[in-house]
Design a protein around this motif. Structure first.
Motif, PDB file in Angstrom:
ATOM      1  N   ALA A   1     -11.656 -12.719 -32.858  1.00 41.40           N
ATOM      2  CA  ALA A   1     -10.245 -12.591 -32.457  1.00 41.40           C
ATOM      3  C   ALA A   1     -10.150 -12.134 -31.009  1.00 41.40           C
ATOM      4  O   ALA A   1     -10.932 -11.287 -30.559  1.00 41.40           O
ATOM      5  CB  ALA A   1      -9.533 -11.600 -33.367  1.00 41.40           C
TER       6      ALA A   1
ATOM      7  N   TRP B   1      -7.991 -10.214 -29.571  1.00 40.85           N
ATOM      8  CA  TRP B   1      -7.691  -8.787 -29.412  1.00 40.85           C
ATOM      9  C   TRP B   1      -8.933  -7.939 -29.596  1.00 40.85           C
ATOM     10  O   TRP B   1      -9.130  -6.915 -28.935  1.00 40.85           O
ATOM     11  CB  TRP B   1      -6.609  -8.356 -30.394  1.00 40.85           C
ATOM     12  CG  TRP B   1      -7.042  -8.294 -31.835  1.00 40.85           C
ATOM     13  CD1 TRP B   1      -6.939  -9.271 -32.777  1.00 40.85           C
ATOM     14  CD2 TRP B   1      -7.680  -7.168 -32.471  1.00 40.85           C
ATOM     15  NE1 TRP B   1      -7.462  -8.856 -33.978  1.00 40.85           N
ATOM     16  CE2 TRP B   1      -7.913  -7.555 -33.820  1.00 40.85           C
ATOM     17  CE3 TRP B   1      -8.062  -5.908 -32.080  1.00 40.85           C
ATOM     18  CZ2 TRP B   1      -8.519  -6.714 -34.754  1.00 40.85           C
ATOM     19  CZ3 TRP B   1      -8.669  -5.059 -32.991  1.00 40.85           C
ATOM     20  CH2 TRP B   1      -8.891  -5.457 -34.311  1.00 40.85           C
ATOM     21  N   ARG B   2      -9.829  -8.390 -30.544  1.00 37.87           N
ATOM     22  CA  ARG B   2     -11.052  -7.635 -30.787  1.00 37.87           C
ATOM     23  C   ARG B   2     -11.984  -7.720 -29.573  1.00 37.87           C
ATOM     24  O   ARG B   2     -12.584  -6.714 -29.160  1.00 37.87           O
ATOM     25  CB  ARG B   2     -11.749  -8.169 -32.037  1.00 37.87           C
ATOM     26  CG  ARG B   2     -12.894  -7.294 -32.517  1.00 37.87           C
ATOM     27  CD  ARG B   2     -13.556  -7.931 -33.731  1.00 37.87           C
ATOM     28  NE  ARG B   2     -12.647  -7.993 -34.864  1.00 37.87           N
ATOM     29  CZ  ARG B   2     -12.489  -7.020 -35.756  1.00 37.87           C
ATOM     30  NH1 ARG B   2     -13.171  -5.896 -35.626  1.00 37.87           N
ATOM     31  NH2 ARG B   2     -11.660  -7.150 -36.758  1.00 37.87           N
TER      32      ARG B   2
ATOM     33  N   ARG C   1      -6.883 -15.291 -25.079  1.00 36.86           N
ATOM     34  CA  ARG C   1      -7.356 -16.453 -25.838  1.00 36.86           C
ATOM     35  C   ARG C   1      -7.696 -17.608 -24.900  1.00 36.86           C
ATOM     36  O   ARG C   1      -8.766 -18.232 -25.029  1.00 36.86           O
ATOM     37  CB  ARG C   1      -6.291 -16.885 -26.841  1.00 36.86           C
ATOM     38  CG  ARG C   1      -6.716 -18.071 -27.716  1.00 36.86           C
ATOM     39  CD  ARG C   1      -5.622 -18.436 -28.700  1.00 36.86           C
ATOM     40  NE  ARG C   1      -5.334 -17.342 -29.616  1.00 36.86           N
ATOM     41  CZ  ARG C   1      -6.038 -17.109 -30.722  1.00 36.86           C
ATOM     42  NH1 ARG C   1      -7.057 -17.898 -31.052  1.00 36.86           N
ATOM     43  NH2 ARG C   1      -5.714 -16.103 -31.504  1.00 36.86           N
TER      44      ARG C   1
END
Length: 835
Positions: A347, A349-350, A468
């Motif tokens: 992800a 955000w991770r 992203r």
């Protein structure tokens, strides 16, 4: 192969790589020089000197970054290995890179020199940076060549760009360090004090000697790095059994978690991917924290060595904070690693949190260390009252805010400019600019802290939002649109509260302007601009003002002192005899004249003879004439000083002690002046309108003292944008004063209007009850200094002294009339005399 074509191809390739760095640094140089040149009058001397050395620093930044672009970047992309595998001699490759970098350095010097010449940057070598500014530009050129060669040497010797950039710093400081050591050592010569010229000569000689040495090392390091790698030593067949030699590798053991994407693993990858970089950035941060603690706890003046060490440590710590941000998205192979994580479904955000975790933790730990040690040490105390700490203590929140701004802008820059060498030098400049911009917005413009904190989060929000696309390597129109919008918001948002505050600041309404402007123009045409200035009489003990006071011996000084007539108003106030010419007030002269007039009154009361009465009468006559001519002035300040003089006349002509003088001509003239209530109001209104009109016509508002607004008005408005509202605020003050005059005519309570004026002027004196417009302030006035507040309009309006002045006139008229009737009765002939 054609050697000419080889050289042409190599030059074309290296120029294609170096031109973007030249363009980027030149654009930043032009921006910085433009900012400093356009704000040179507002900045202090230190910041002006910092702006002057920008043309000297930017070529050095190019010199440091050229090796990282031409060598380290090619190492990371493996294009250098591909180039070395071609049938091209290594010597042209090394020489071409050096030649192109040197040509780019010359271009940077010419461009920055032309920019500084056009902008006219020159602080004259003053301020805290004067020593750096006085160093001859020739040394800076030699030093940039030396740094260029150092950058090539460290780039050839290191596999990654970050270690190469870090090693440039100590090498670049060697000439300065050698000069400091040289002049610190005891010499056989009689050198006691060293100046900048001597240091420049030593540093230049050291740099000249170091250039060929470091150049040879860089050249040899390049030839050695481009050589073919040694073949790998394989084990011989004798060391293996026949079965082992043909056995296939063991299959990996199946696992339930073939790939781990926890935050802990991402943080571990970030730290262990380049452990030397993590250690190298942690050390200067810790050294900077210790230097800051020494700076804030040191009492007195430190030694030169200590101060230089502190300054260098703090500067390197800020650079380390910026490079921590650069390492987030432009660290060694960061883009490739993020693409690897994106391909495996991690992800965004991770990945974003994992990349930031180490840097944020390190900065938080350093902040807590500084605040914890400072809390343990407490506020430093000195045995001597005149010795203070060198620097003030800062709070935990302030340190976090500084770190967040520098780190946030740097990590943002590293995502926009993923080339490590470019972002490593661009990020510190942009982060310091952002820190300066937000500091000015908060301290100078009064922008609220919450708003600034919101702006500080923008760089983090921008990289979070585009994470992203950055991980996938898709930097299309959506990505760049987000970045452009975020950059515009970051630049504009600090100014929005200022724009709103300016638009909401009170001013004279448009309908009021249309009503008063024709009258103001008419009064301005009729008002005389030929002012007479007050001046002092001969109070000096010298015949020639160009000679020093010490040239007059004591006997001559005493003789001249006795020759001065200090009991004459001509000694204290000279205004001429042109009664139809307006008078320009001088506060100091008026104060001295009132004090001497008070002394003359005291002498008359103690010894009421003819001489003391004539001296007192002369002072009262001079002050009455001054008040009359001040009333002719079109400056609002002259009207206030006329109030000052008339208030003194009322205070000192009232009372039973003055009754014997009520029939005297000087008393009658003064009483008539202080009783002219309607004329006083007309003069006040005329001066307000004329001053307002003149202020509107000024090309530079706020420059005419006594006509425009004073510097201490609007004190609650932040200093950086106070000048932008001075003219507008002066119109509001004039409108409020005119409303007070108009309301007094029809009667009514004036306290609300005076309270509004008190708020408009920045609440002078604090609360209204202690300010210049309250009754408490007026009752606290004494006879020697009837007014405590100067430079504020309407301070003495409609106070008891105006009514008391009319009563003095009426009593003097009644006494005069009574004396005339008594004289008439005494002169009536008797019947016998008639007969």
């Amino acid at each position: 192969m054609n050697k000419t074509r080889i050289w042409q191809g190599l030059f074309w390739k290296e120029a294609k790589q170096i031109i973007p760095l030249i363009g980027m640094l030149f654009a930043v140089s032009a921006f910085l020089i433009f900012i400093w040149a356009s704000t040179s009058q507002q900045l202090n001397i230190t910041l002006r000197a910092a702006g002057d050395i920008v043309p000297m620093i930017m070529p050095a930044l190019f010199a440091a970054g050229a090796g990282a672009i031409l060598i380290s970047h090619e190492k990371e992309t493996r294009s250098l290995r591909w180039l070395a595998s071609l049938p091209i001699p290594t010597r042209p490759i090394v020489m071409t890179k050096l030649a192109v970098a040197f040509a780019g350095l010359i271009a940077m010097w010419l461009g920055c020199g032309l920019l500084s010449l056009v902008a006219g940057l020159d602080s004259g070598g003053v301020g805290e940076l004067s020593e750096w500014r006085q160093i001859h530009p020739a040394f800076w050129f030699l030093h940039s060549v030396y740094v260029l060669l150092c950058g090539f040497y460290t780039a050839w010797r290191n596999k990654n760009a970050f270690p190469a950039l870090v090693w440039i710093i100590p090498l670049a400081l060697l000439p300065f360090l050698f000069a400091e050591i040289w002049f610190a050592l005891p010499h056989s010569s009689s050198i006691q004090y060293t100046n900048v010229t001597q240091k420049t000569w030593v540093m230049s000689l050291v740099t000249l000697a170091a250039i060929p040495i470091i150049g040879w090392f860089a050249y040899r390091a390049g030839l050695r790095d481009l050589q073919a790698d040694e073949p790998e030593v394989l084990p011989t067949r004798n060391t293996l059994s026949s079965a082992d030699a043909w056995r296939p590798p063991d299959a990996p053991v199946p696992t339930a978690m073939p790939f781990r994407d926890s935050l802990a693993s991402l943080v571990w990858q970030n730290v262990h991917g380049s452990p030397w970089m993590s250690i190298g950035l942690s050390i200067p941060l810790l050294a900077g924290a210790m230097a800051w603690l020494v700076l804030t706890n040191h009492i007195g003046t430190p030694s030169d060595w200590t101060m230089v060490l502190i300054q260098v440590s703090i500067g390197l710590a800020l650079l380390a904070v910026s490079w921590l941000g650069v390492a987030v998205f432009a660290g060694d192979g960061s883009a490739t690693r993020l693409k690897f994580l994106a391909d495996r479904g991690v992800a965004p955000w991770r990945a974003w949190v994992g990349r930031h975790w180490f840097a944020v933790s390190l900065l938080s730990a350093i902040t807590l260390l500084i605040v914890g040690i400072q809390s343990f040490l407490g506020t430093p105390q000195s045995y001597h009252s005149n010795e203070q700490p060198l620097m003030f203590e800062v709070s935990l929140f302030t340190l976090l805010a500084v770190f967040a701004i520098v780190y946030g802008v740097s990590q943002w820059t590293s995502q926009v400019v993923p080339m490590l060498a470019a972002s490593a030098f661009l990020a510190p400049v942009l982060s310091l600019l952002a820190l300066l911009m937000l500091s000015i917005a908060g301290v100078g413009n009064g922008v609220r802290l919450g708003w600034l904190l919101l702006i500080t989060t923008l760089p983090f929000v921008a990289t979070w939002w585009t994470m992203r696309d950055f991980m996938d390597g898709r930097r299309g129109w959506k990505y760049w649109s987000t970045m452009v919008v975020a950059a515009l918001l970051f630049s504009i948002l600090p100014s929005i509260p200022v724009w709103i505050a300016k638009s909401q600041f009170p001013g004279m309404p448009e309908e009021r302007v249309a009503e008063l402007l024709p009258e103001a123009r008419r009064l301005s045409k009729g008002n005389s601009t030929n002012f007479a200035s007050m001046r002092m009489g001969d109070l000096d003990l010298r015949d020639d003002f160009s000679s020093a006071l010490g040239d007059v011996d004591g006997e001559t000084a005493v003789q001249r002192f006795h020759q001065r007539d200090y009991t004459s108003p001509d000694t204290w106030m000279v205004i001429g005899n042109q009664d139809d010419i307006p008078l320009r007030a001088d506060t100091w002269i008026i104060q001295n004249s009132l004090e001497m007039a008070s002394l003359a009154k005291l002498r008359w009361k103690q010894n009421p003879n003819e001489t003391s009465k004539e001296q007192f009468a002369a002072f009262v006559d001079r002050l009455t004439t001054a008040a009359q001519r001040l009333r002719l002035s079109g400056r609002w300040f002259d009207q206030e000083m006329a109030d000052y003089v008339e208030e003194w006349l009322v205070t000192n002509l009232s009372g039973e002690a003055m009754q014997p003088l009520q029939s005297e001509p000087f008393f009658q003239r003064a009483a008539e002046q202080v009783a002219a209530f309607d004329d006083r109001q007309s003069a006040r209104r005329r001066a307000l309108l004329v001053s307002w009109h003149l202020d509107l016509e000024l090309s530079e508002p706020g420059q005419w003292y006594g006509v425009s607004a004073n510097d201490d008005w609007f004190a609650r408005v932040p200093a950086n944008w106070r000048a932008a509202i001075v003219q507008k605020g002066f119109g509001a003050v004039v409108d409020q004063c005119l409303q007070i005059l108009e309301k007094q005519k029809v009667g009514g309570d004036l306290e609300p209007e005076f309270r509004a004026l008190h708020e408009l002027l920045g609440r002078p004196g604090g609360d209204f009850e202690t300010g210049p417009y309250s009754d408490n302030a007026s009752s606290a006035k004494n006879t020697l200094h009837p007014r405590r507040f100067y430079g504020y309009p309407a301070v003495s309006w409609f106070e008891p002294w105006e009514t008391e002045g009319q009563e003095i006139w009426q009593r003097s008229q009644a006494k005069t009339q009574g004396e005339i009737e008594t004289d008439s009765e005494l002169n009536v002939p008797t019947e016998e005399e008639v007969q």
